[in-house]
Design a protein around this motif. Structure first.
Motif, PDB file in Angstrom:
ATOM      1  N   ALA A   1     -16.794 -13.581  12.624  1.00 11.12           N
ATOM      2  CA  ALA A   1     -16.767 -14.724  13.554  1.00 11.12           C
ATOM      3  C   ALA A   1     -15.353 -14.929  14.086  1.00 11.12           C
ATOM      4  CB  ALA A   1     -17.260 -15.976  12.851  1.00 11.12           C
ATOM      5  N   LEU A   2     -14.390 -14.770  13.192  1.00 10.28           N
ATOM      6  CA  LEU A   2     -12.987 -14.937  13.573  1.00 10.28           C
ATOM      7  C   LEU A   2     -12.562 -13.833  14.538  1.00 10.28           C
ATOM      8  CD1 LEU A   2     -10.750 -16.867  12.797  1.00 10.28           C
ATOM      9  CD2 LEU A   2     -10.036 -15.244  11.049  1.00 10.28           C
ATOM     10  N   ALA A   3     -12.996 -12.614  14.212  1.00 11.34           N
ATOM     11  CA  ALA A   3     -12.652 -11.473  15.059  1.00 11.34           C
ATOM     12  C   ALA A   3     -13.215 -11.654  16.463  1.00 11.34           C
ATOM     13  CB  ALA A   3     -13.187 -10.183  14.443  1.00 11.34           C
ATOM     14  N   ARG A   4     -14.434 -12.188  16.529  1.00 11.69           N
ATOM     15  CA  ARG A   4     -15.064 -12.400  17.830  1.00 11.69           C
ATOM     16  C   ARG A   4     -14.224 -13.361  18.681  1.00 11.69           C
ATOM     17  NH1 ARG A   4     -21.203 -14.387  17.862  1.00 11.69           N
ATOM     18  NH2 ARG A   4     -20.265 -16.273  17.055  1.00 11.69           N
ATOM     19  N   ALA A   5     -13.603 -14.339  17.993  1.00 14.86           N
ATOM     20  CA  ALA A   5     -12.751 -15.273  18.729  1.00 14.86           C
ATOM     21  C   ALA A   5     -11.421 -14.617  19.107  1.00 14.86           C
ATOM     22  CB  ALA A   5     -12.502 -16.524  17.888  1.00 14.86           C
ATOM     23  N   LEU A   6     -10.850 -13.863  18.169  1.00 14.81           N
ATOM     24  CA  LEU A   6      -9.517 -13.292  18.381  1.00 14.81           C
ATOM     25  C   LEU A   6      -9.505 -12.237  19.480  1.00 14.81           C
ATOM     26  CD1 LEU A   6      -8.355 -12.845  14.698  1.00 14.81           C
ATOM     27  CD2 LEU A   6      -7.216 -14.242  16.422  1.00 14.81           C
ATOM     28  N   VAL A   7     -10.557 -11.445  19.561  1.00  7.95           N
ATOM     29  CA  VAL A   7     -10.532 -10.257  20.403  1.00  7.95           C
ATOM     30  C   VAL A   7     -10.348 -10.619  21.876  1.00  7.95           C
ATOM     31  CG1 VAL A   7     -13.007 -10.062  20.882  1.00  7.95           C
ATOM     32  CG2 VAL A   7     -11.629  -8.013  20.652  1.00  7.95           C
ATOM     33  N   ARG A   8     -10.784 -11.805  22.252  1.00  5.48           N
ATOM     34  CA  ARG A   8     -10.702 -12.169  23.666  1.00  5.48           C
ATOM     35  C   ARG A   8      -9.341 -12.730  24.052  1.00  5.48           C
ATOM     36  NH1 ARG A   8     -15.347 -15.963  24.000  1.00  5.48           N
ATOM     37  NH2 ARG A   8     -13.827 -17.048  25.266  1.00  5.48           N
ATOM     38  N   GLU A   9      -8.487 -12.931  23.062  1.00  7.38           N
ATOM     39  CA  GLU A   9      -7.169 -13.519  23.300  1.00  7.38           C
ATOM     40  C   GLU A   9      -7.259 -14.762  24.174  1.00  7.38           C
ATOM     41  OE1 GLU A   9      -4.908 -10.293  24.853  1.00  7.38           O
ATOM     42  OE2 GLU A   9      -5.163  -9.096  23.056  1.00  7.38           O
ATOM     43  N   PRO A  10      -7.975 -15.773  23.703  1.00  6.35           N
ATOM     44  CA  PRO A  10      -8.147 -16.981  24.510  1.00  6.35           C
ATOM     45  C   PRO A  10      -6.897 -17.843  24.494  1.00  6.35           C
ATOM     46  CG  PRO A  10      -9.116 -17.300  22.380  1.00  6.35           C
ATOM     47  CD  PRO A  10      -8.582 -15.910  22.385  1.00  6.35           C
TER      48      PRO A  10
ATOM     49  N   SER B   1     -15.984 -23.986   5.335  1.00  4.53           N
ATOM     50  CA  SER B   1     -16.800 -24.830   4.462  1.00  4.53           C
ATOM     51  C   SER B   1     -17.988 -24.081   3.866  1.00  4.53           C
ATOM     52  CB  SER B   1     -17.286 -26.066   5.209  1.00  4.53           C
ATOM     53  OG  SER B   1     -18.111 -25.673   6.284  1.00  4.53           O
ATOM     54  N   ASN B   2     -18.366 -22.936   4.441  1.00  2.00           N
ATOM     55  CA  ASN B   2     -19.487 -22.190   3.869  1.00  2.00           C
ATOM     56  C   ASN B   2     -19.047 -21.112   2.879  1.00  2.00           C
ATOM     57  OD1 ASN B   2     -21.231 -23.723   5.265  1.00  2.00           O
ATOM     58  ND2 ASN B   2     -22.055 -22.092   6.547  1.00  2.00           N
ATOM     59  N   LEU B   3     -17.758 -21.086   2.559  1.00  2.00           N
ATOM     60  CA  LEU B   3     -17.266 -20.063   1.628  1.00  2.00           C
ATOM     61  C   LEU B   3     -17.127 -20.660   0.237  1.00  2.00           C
ATOM     62  CD1 LEU B   3     -14.423 -18.558   3.838  1.00  2.00           C
ATOM     63  CD2 LEU B   3     -16.751 -17.719   3.535  1.00  2.00           C
ATOM     64  N   ASP B   4     -17.243 -19.805  -0.799  1.00  2.88           N
ATOM     65  CA  ASP B   4     -17.028 -20.361  -2.128  1.00  2.88           C
ATOM     66  C   ASP B   4     -15.537 -20.524  -2.409  1.00  2.88           C
ATOM     67  OD1 ASP B   4     -16.330 -17.742  -2.951  1.00  2.88           O
ATOM     68  OD2 ASP B   4     -18.485 -17.313  -3.124  1.00  2.88           O
ATOM     69  N   ALA B   5     -15.240 -21.330  -3.423  1.00  9.33           N
ATOM     70  CA  ALA B   5     -13.900 -21.878  -3.591  1.00  9.33           C
ATOM     71  C   ALA B   5     -12.784 -20.838  -3.551  1.00  9.33           C
ATOM     72  CB  ALA B   5     -13.836 -22.675  -4.884  1.00  9.33           C
ATOM     73  N   GLN B   6     -12.991 -19.710  -4.254  1.00  9.84           N
ATOM     74  CA  GLN B   6     -11.898 -18.739  -4.334  1.00  9.84           C
ATOM     75  C   GLN B   6     -11.631 -18.068  -2.993  1.00  9.84           C
ATOM     76  OE1 GLN B   6     -12.498 -15.968  -7.498  1.00  9.84           O
ATOM     77  NE2 GLN B   6     -11.009 -17.049  -8.788  1.00  9.84           N
ATOM     78  N   VAL B   7     -12.714 -17.644  -2.342  1.00  7.01           N
ATOM     79  CA  VAL B   7     -12.557 -16.989  -1.045  1.00  7.01           C
ATOM     80  C   VAL B   7     -11.935 -17.966  -0.056  1.00  7.01           C
ATOM     81  CG1 VAL B   7     -13.744 -15.700   0.752  1.00  7.01           C
ATOM     82  CG2 VAL B   7     -14.647 -15.689  -1.550  1.00  7.01           C
ATOM     83  N   ARG B   8     -12.344 -19.222  -0.164  1.00  8.41           N
ATOM     84  CA  ARG B   8     -11.821 -20.234   0.743  1.00  8.41           C
ATOM     85  C   ARG B   8     -10.305 -20.341   0.618  1.00  8.41           C
ATOM     86  NH1 ARG B   8     -14.303 -26.066   0.284  1.00  8.41           N
ATOM     87  NH2 ARG B   8     -15.681 -24.727  -0.895  1.00  8.41           N
ATOM     88  N   ASP B   9      -9.844 -20.307  -0.630  1.00 10.53           N
ATOM     89  CA  ASP B   9      -8.419 -20.436  -0.886  1.00 10.53           C
ATOM     90  C   ASP B   9      -7.619 -19.329  -0.223  1.00 10.53           C
ATOM     91  OD1 ASP B   9      -7.505 -22.656  -2.324  1.00 10.53           O
ATOM     92  OD2 ASP B   9      -6.413 -21.271  -3.670  1.00 10.53           O
ATOM     93  N   THR B  10      -8.062 -18.073  -0.432  1.00 10.41           N
ATOM     94  CA  THR B  10      -7.308 -16.957   0.153  1.00 10.41           C
ATOM     95  C   THR B  10      -7.451 -16.957   1.670  1.00 10.41           C
ATOM     96  OG1 THR B  10      -9.216 -15.599  -0.339  1.00 10.41           O
ATOM     97  CG2 THR B  10      -7.363 -15.398  -1.832  1.00 10.41           C
ATOM     98  N   THR B  11      -8.654 -17.260   2.150  1.00 10.56           N
ATOM     99  CA  THR B  11      -8.874 -17.248   3.597  1.00 10.56           C
ATOM    100  C   THR B  11      -8.006 -18.291   4.287  1.00 10.56           C
ATOM    101  OG1 THR B  11     -11.153 -16.716   3.078  1.00 10.56           O
ATOM    102  CG2 THR B  11     -10.656 -17.192   5.357  1.00 10.56           C
ATOM    103  N   ARG B  12      -7.866 -19.430   3.643  1.00 10.66           N
ATOM    104  CA  ARG B  12      -7.050 -20.503   4.207  1.00 10.66           C
ATOM    105  C   ARG B  12      -5.631 -20.025   4.461  1.00 10.66           C
ATOM    106  NH1 ARG B  12      -7.659 -25.337   0.584  1.00 10.66           N
ATOM    107  NH2 ARG B  12      -6.371 -24.102  -0.824  1.00 10.66           N
ATOM    108  N   THR B  13      -5.066 -19.370   3.443  1.00  6.84           N
ATOM    109  CA  THR B  13      -3.701 -18.868   3.593  1.00  6.84           C
ATOM    110  C   THR B  13      -3.629 -17.812   4.694  1.00  6.84           C
ATOM    111  OG1 THR B  13      -3.801 -18.976   1.203  1.00  6.84           O
ATOM    112  CG2 THR B  13      -1.742 -18.224   2.154  1.00  6.84           C
ATOM    113  N   GLU B  14      -4.610 -16.904   4.693  1.00  2.00           N
ATOM    114  CA  GLU B  14      -4.605 -15.844   5.706  1.00  2.00           C
ATOM    115  C   GLU B  14      -4.712 -16.410   7.110  1.00  2.00           C
ATOM    116  OE1 GLU B  14      -7.710 -13.130   4.742  1.00  2.00           O
ATOM    117  OE2 GLU B  14      -6.780 -12.611   2.821  1.00  2.00           O
ATOM    118  N   LEU B  15      -5.599 -17.393   7.254  1.00  2.00           N
ATOM    119  CA  LEU B  15      -5.787 -18.014   8.569  1.00  2.00           C
ATOM    120  C   LEU B  15      -4.477 -18.590   9.073  1.00  2.00           C
ATOM    121  CD1 LEU B  15      -9.082 -20.111   8.712  1.00  2.00           C
ATOM    122  CD2 LEU B  15      -8.408 -18.170  10.091  1.00  2.00           C
TER     123      LEU B  15
END
Lengths: 273, 356
Positions: free
Chosen positions: B145-154, B164-178
């Protein structure tokens, strides 16, 4: 033991339901003189294709089948096309308005087709569409639309609205969203609607009889009803049974082919997941 | 990248029965990560959808990069959105999910392919391009979903609770990456969430909403330190703020049960709510205002403890280092400078000095 009883009872019901149909097929395969033989023999002594042949050679039965295919096929395509556009629009509408329209659709689906025969005939006469394929296709579409819309809308509703929105942001046009996303994801419902609409049109009798009265325009059910012998007192049972068997078997095969999808389509949304 | 500006945006649903946005004025500066924070039903998602063009406002103006976009369809606003449920096309492979937006915009096949590959590499998902969304884990779907947004360089990224649909651990790492990712490309991001931790950690600018109105705009730290409203003070902060009902009179706070009193530099007279954060309430008599109370509950957080104290009729929570010895009776203390006062009726924060 309990199981055996259940299977026995199920078997009874099965035979009871299937018997008329079996008899039709068996009679169709009997030679002319055996049909009226007493005492009744259920299994033909000699299998003969005489009846099947005569349906095609002595009578324009191939033409009836073609008529039926054209009318039922055309009506099915037309119905699905219109129904998917309408159901798609209902999906985008505010919920209160959409419910109001759906209620009216249900009410319209209640009207028995027989009630419409005379007014529809008058209308088609005015439009000079009597004995014209379109003159039968149009009322078939009208009769099937409420059901088809209802069915497709139920399927469309299962898809998250965000799909349309993501597609809008991606640059899809409305029609592209319908054709490229919504319809491919609703294939089971489309198949079910198509099969059921087709079968309705294939079997319909009263409107077909009224709106296409010339023999070259008979659909299969009308053609079968009009099969007559050389005199008023002769009813060609062998040929009638052959015709019925011929026209029912493809429909049953069609049902069998789509059975999995039909079950899925009819029970869709019953449980979450 | 572009700035986004909303002027007097109003929106209601069901013929005005539910007001989602009341007169929103907001300027989102270019290249900033802005989080819209609020409880569910506060209008934050509607705000995002108005910017995306998925919702037409009843009144007001929307500008993206200085251009008024009220009449511009979503696809022409040059914004990309990540939905809470990702809204991936289930019947298309990952690569098509990402690339279809560019294909529809008429980019040549090779260029689309190249860009999709780039984004896939950036998000470390090269191996997934031939799969269908159903065959991916939640975290991987989120990346698509993120890639779909990024690719268009809006010009603007709109993210609706993407974690909010990710489980706690993945959410933590994804947050930092984002955060790293969007910092890296200096994107203008509007991020909607109800999770205050997420909001505090990720954003340059925080917009706190309640009941369709903006309560406060500011940097996360300044909102934490200087909430302008009771609602903001309650909503921001890892631990729920302690509130004590009482009276301000003649530069003195007296709680309703009279168990807590101390001098304050406030000219306001009348009923107030005093707020003190658990992290500012220390165990032991180390600060100016001391409270004696009975320990009724100790919640261990591993490195520290949350201690619930009963002081008079009030239940207060204090965050302790977790090393101190706890008795049945414990003293807690705080500095009056750390206490907030809110007008009892309106919830408006009272400042020291004369009130207007």
């Amino acid at each position: 033991m309990k199981r055996a009883v259940i299977y026995f009872l199920l078997g009874l019901v099965f035979v009871y339901c299937l018997f008329p149909f079996l008899w039709t097929i068996l009679t169709a395969l009997k030679p002319q003189e055996e049909v009226f033989k007493l005492p009744i023999r259920y299994l033909p002594e000699r299998i003969s294709l005489e009846n099947l042949k005569s349906v095609f050679y002595k009578r324009p039965f191939a033409r009836y089948i073609l008529n039926s295919l054209l009318v039922a096929g055309g009506a099915t395509l037309f119905t699905l096309w219109a129904a998917s556009l309408i159901a798609f629009h209902l999906r985008k509408m505010e919920i209160e308005r959409s419910l109001k329209i759906q209620r009216w659709l249900l009410i319209m689906a209640i009207v028995p087709p027989a009630l419409l025969v005379i007014p529809v005939f008058m209308a088609m006469k005015k439009l000079e569409l009597v004995n014209h394929y379109l003159g039968l296709i149009l009322p078939y579409v009208a009769l099937n639309l409420p059901f088809a819309i209802w069915m497709l809308h139920a399927a469309f509703r299962q898809l998250p609205k965000e799909l349309d929105e993501a597609a809008m942001l991606d640059g899809f046009s409305s029609l592209r969203i319908l054709l490229g996303i919504i319809l491919p994801l609703s294939r089971p419902a489309l198949a079910v609607a198509a099969v059921l609409v087709f079968i309705f049109c294939w079997n319909e009798f009263i409107l077909a009889l009224t709106l296409m009265p010339s023999q070259m325009r008979y659909t299969v059910p009308v053609g079968i009803a009009m099969l007559s012998g050389t005199s008023v007192y002769e009813i060609p049972w062998g040929e009638i049974n052959a015709a019925v068997a011929l026209t029912t078997v493809p429909v049953i095969l069609l049902m069998g082919l789509f059975q999995r999808w039909i079950m899925e389509g009819l029970t869709r949304g019953a449980v979450k997941g | 990248m572009a700035e986004v500006e909303l002027k007097n945006i109003r929106k209601s649903f069901s013929r005005g029965a539910f007001v989602a946005l009341r007169d929103i004025n907001l300027r989102i500066p270019e290249g900033m990560f802005v989080t819209v924070l609020g409880p569910s039903g506060c209008g934050k998602t509607t705000l995002l959808r108005v910017v995306a063009g998925l919702e037409e406002p009843d009144g007001g103006e929307i500008f993206i990069g200085g251009r008024k976009v009220n009449q511009v369809p979503p696809s022409k606003r040059n914004v990309a959105m990540v939905f809470q449920n990702y809204a991936l096309y289930p019947h298309k492979k990952v690569a098509d999910n990402i690339g279809i937006g560019m294909r529809l915009r008429g980019y040549p096949k090779e260029e689309v392919h190249r860009k999709v590959e780039n984004v896939a590499q950036m998000l470390k998902m090269d191996g997934l391009m031939g799969r269908y969304p159903k065959q991916l884990s939640g975290g991987q779907q989120q990346r698509v979903a993120l890639a779909r947004a990024l690719v268009r360089e809006p010009e603007v990224f709109l993210l609706d609770e993407p974690l909010s649909n990710l489980d706690a651990q993945v959410r933590d790492t994804t947050r930092t990456e984002l955060k790293k990712l969007f910092k890296g490309i200096k994107a203008t991001v509007v991020y909607v969430t109800h999770d205050q931790t997420e909001a505090m950690m990720m954003s340059d600018l925080l917009v706190v909403m309640q009941d369709g109105a903006i309560r406060q705009i500011g940097a996360p730290g300044s909102i934490y330190r200087e909430p302008v409203h009771l609602f903001v003070a309650q909503f921001i902060g890892a631990y729920r703020i302690n509130l004590v009902a009482g009276l301000l009179t003649e530069h003195r706070f007296i709680s309703d049960d009279q168990a807590i009193t101390f001098d304050v530099k406030m000219d306001y007279q009348g009923k107030v709510l005093m707020g003190i954060r658990p992290e500012h309430l220390n165990v032991g008599a180390v600060e100016e205002v001391c409270l004696k109370g009975e320990v009724i509950l100790v919640e261990s957080l591993g490195g520290s403890d949350l201690i619930s104290l009963k002081v008079g009729q009030n239940e207060l929570r204090a965050l302790s280092g977790g090393t101190g010895e706890l008795h049945l009776l414990t003293t807690a203390s705080f500095s009056p400078a750390k206490a907030f006062f809110f007008e009892a009726k309106s919830g408006v924060r009272l400042r020291s000095g004369p009130q207007i």
